[in-house]
Design a protein around this motif. Structure first.
Motif, mmCIF file in Angstrom:
data_model
loop_
_atom_site.group_PDB
_atom_site.id
_atom_site.type_symbol
_atom_site.label_atom_id
_atom_site.label_comp_id
_atom_site.label_asym_id
_atom_site.label_seq_id
_atom_site.Cartn_x
_atom_site.Cartn_y
_atom_site.Cartn_z
ATOM 1 N N GLN A 238 0.824 -1.200 0.000
ATOM 2 C CA GLN A 238 0.000 0.000 0.000
ATOM 3 C C GLN A 238 0.870 1.266 0.000
ATOM 4 O OE1 GLN A 238 -3.745 -0.516 2.534
ATOM 5 N NE2 GLN A 238 -2.407 -2.070 3.432
ATOM 6 N N ALA A 241 2.165 1.906 -3.464
ATOM 7 C CA ALA A 241 1.168 2.532 -4.331
ATOM 8 C C ALA A 241 1.062 4.021 -4.060
ATOM 9 C CB ALA A 241 -0.193 1.857 -4.127
ATOM 10 N N ARG A 242 1.107 4.420 -2.786
ATOM 11 C CA ARG A 242 1.064 5.844 -2.457
ATOM 12 C C ARG A 242 2.313 6.547 -2.963
ATOM 13 N NH1 ARG A 242 -2.259 7.437 1.557
ATOM 14 N NH2 ARG A 242 -1.713 9.489 0.708
ATOM 15 N N ALA A 246 -0.565 7.271 -6.219
ATOM 16 C CA ALA A 246 -1.972 6.960 -6.014
ATOM 17 C C ALA A 246 -2.480 7.618 -4.737
ATOM 18 C CB ALA A 246 -2.162 5.442 -5.931
ATOM 19 N N ASN A 247 -3.689 8.186 -4.800
ATOM 20 C CA ASN A 247 -4.265 8.753 -3.587
ATOM 21 C C ASN A 247 -4.893 7.631 -2.755
ATOM 22 O OD1 ASN A 247 -6.803 8.139 -4.752
ATOM 23 N ND2 ASN A 247 -6.924 10.167 -5.704
ATOM 24 N N ARG A 248 -5.523 7.993 -1.630
ATOM 25 C CA ARG A 248 -6.052 6.970 -0.728
ATOM 26 C C ARG A 248 -7.137 6.129 -1.406
ATOM 27 N NH1 ARG A 248 -4.709 7.319 4.607
ATOM 28 N NH2 ARG A 248 -3.547 9.178 5.260
ATOM 29 N N GLU A 250 -7.616 5.578 -4.681
ATOM 30 C CA GLU A 250 -7.031 4.722 -5.712
ATOM 31 C C GLU A 250 -6.257 3.560 -5.098
ATOM 32 O OE1 GLU A 250 -4.742 7.604 -7.804
ATOM 33 O OE2 GLU A 250 -6.278 7.914 -9.355
ATOM 34 N N THR A 251 -5.559 3.820 -3.992
ATOM 35 C CA THR A 251 -4.840 2.736 -3.316
ATOM 36 C C THR A 251 -5.808 1.690 -2.794
ATOM 37 O OG1 THR A 251 -3.075 4.261 -2.650
ATOM 38 C CG2 THR A 251 -3.259 2.195 -1.432
ATOM 39 N N ARG A 253 -8.892 1.076 -3.974
ATOM 40 C CA ARG A 253 -9.588 0.413 -5.075
ATOM 41 C C ARG A 253 -8.683 -0.538 -5.844
ATOM 42 N NH1 ARG A 253 -10.740 1.386 -10.511
ATOM 43 N NH2 ARG A 253 -9.435 3.251 -10.528
ATOM 44 N N ARG A 254 -7.424 -0.164 -6.037
ATOM 45 C CA ARG A 254 -6.541 -0.951 -6.889
ATOM 46 C C ARG A 254 -5.658 -1.936 -6.116
ATOM 47 N NH1 ARG A 254 -6.185 0.852 -12.095
ATOM 48 N NH2 ARG A 254 -7.175 2.863 -12.559
#
Length: 351
Positions: A238, A241-242, A246-248, A250-251, A253-254
């Motif tokens: 996670q 991803a950040r 990626a925002n919270r 998007e992190t 969801r993906r």
């Protein structure tokens, strides 16, 4: 199929599915024989011994054989009552009940209402589970509150729902009424094919009350399973991803959601199963419920949640009548449970 030698003895390497099917078939045949000769206890001994023999044949070692043998004792204790329930039923009575419209209505309500309760538990429980997985001050108090319905007696749960959401409860004042013909800005309005709508929030003897009672007792399963799913996600993934921008959302969801979806699905299945089995709370809040059956096109008629219906059948018709309906509910629950698990736990990815 291939063969190999393990510690000097030949072993046949079968596919997992074939092995399981063979083992289950042997168990069912053994139970049928033991039931026919009226020695169900002999089957229990056979089931335990055969499980230990399979573990030995698969070269699990002394500890593995002991674990499989003692574990099978619990499995037999769970399976034997269900097998005896089904085996002792009169097929004629089961067919008669299967054709009874009253049983159809009870079974329909016992699938429909628990499904609503499970959806509500998941929809509201997943956000709470995510917060619990990430931690916050006072988390122990919230976790205790979430788990409290697990230890509250079922009758107490029903009374609590009545006090909270009854006529003098939180939403006793809520009433919505829309007439079929009304005036809007001085212009008469007549809605075709619409005779009006009236909704008075009530929990006693309604599907709403039944769903609330089921949600109260089943929500902990949805929250706890989803929380365990979120906690199992590696925080480093996670954070990566950040770091990549990626925002919270998007992190989540993906990354978080796809890796924890099995926990969420498990919570939903467990919540549904718990709601199907609920008796005490439903009996107090909504013993009799009016439902439209067949859905949309049928007539409104009175019925009960299947466990309540089975209890009524037991009190009025005895073991034969109640056992037949219980067998139908068991078969329906197992079928739905297997279908849901086969669809939800495939290897497909996150949508």
């Amino acid at each position: 199929m291939s063969t190999e030698t393990t510690r000097g003895r030949p072993a046949v390497a079968l596919g997992t599915g074939t092995t399981v099917l063979t083992f289950v078939t042997v168990q069912l045949l053994a139970f049928a024989f033991a039931f026919t000769v009226e020695l169900p206890g002999a089957y229990a001994l056979f089931a335990v011994a055969s499980t230990g023999a399979v573990a030995y044949h698969r070269d699990r070692g002394a500890f593995g054989v002991a674990a499989a043998t003692f574990g099978s004792v619990l499995l037999v204790a769970l399976a034997l009552p269900l097998l005896m329930l089904v085996a002792r039923q009169d097929p004629g009575i089961v067919v008669e009940k299967a054709l009874d419209p009253a049983v159809h209505r009870a079974l329909y309500l016992s699938v429909y209402a628990p499904m609503l309760a499970a959806l509500l538990s998941v929809a509201l429980g997943v956000p709470l589970a995510l917060v619990l997985a990430r931690g916050f001050p006072g988390q122990a108090l919230v976790e205790s509150l979430v788990d409290l319905p697990l230890v509250v007696p079922h009758s107490v749960a029903g009374l609590a729902v009545l006090f909270a959401y009854g006529d003098e409860g939180a939403f006793g004042w809520l009433e919505v009424s829309i007439p079929g013909a009304f005036t809007l800005l001085g212009v008469p309005v007549d809605v075709p094919l619409f005779d009006g709508f009236h909704y008075d929030f009530s929990v006693i003897g309604t599907t709403t009350g039944m769903v609330l009672a089921m949600t109260f007792v089943s929500a902990p399963f949805a929250v706890n399973a989803a929380r365990e799913g979120f906690e199992a996600v590696d925080e480093r993934v996670q954070r990566a991803a950040r770091t990549l921008g990626a925002n919270r959302w998007e992190t989540f969801r993906r990354v978080t959601a796809p890796l924890s979806v099995r926990g969420v699905l498990t919570g939903g299945v467990l919540a549904w199963a718990r709601a199907v089995s609920e008796f005490g709370a439903v009996a107090i809040v909504a013993y009799n419920v009016d439902v439209v059956y067949p859905p949309l096109f049928g007539e409104r008629s009175e019925t009960q949640h299947a466990p309540v219906f089975i209890y009524r059948e037991f009190m009025t018709g005895g073991l034969d009548e109640s056992g037949a309906v219980a067998t139908l509910l068991l078969a329906l629950s197992v079928a739905i449970f297997l279908v849901v698990r086969s669809l939800a736990y495939d290897d497909g990815g996150w949508p």
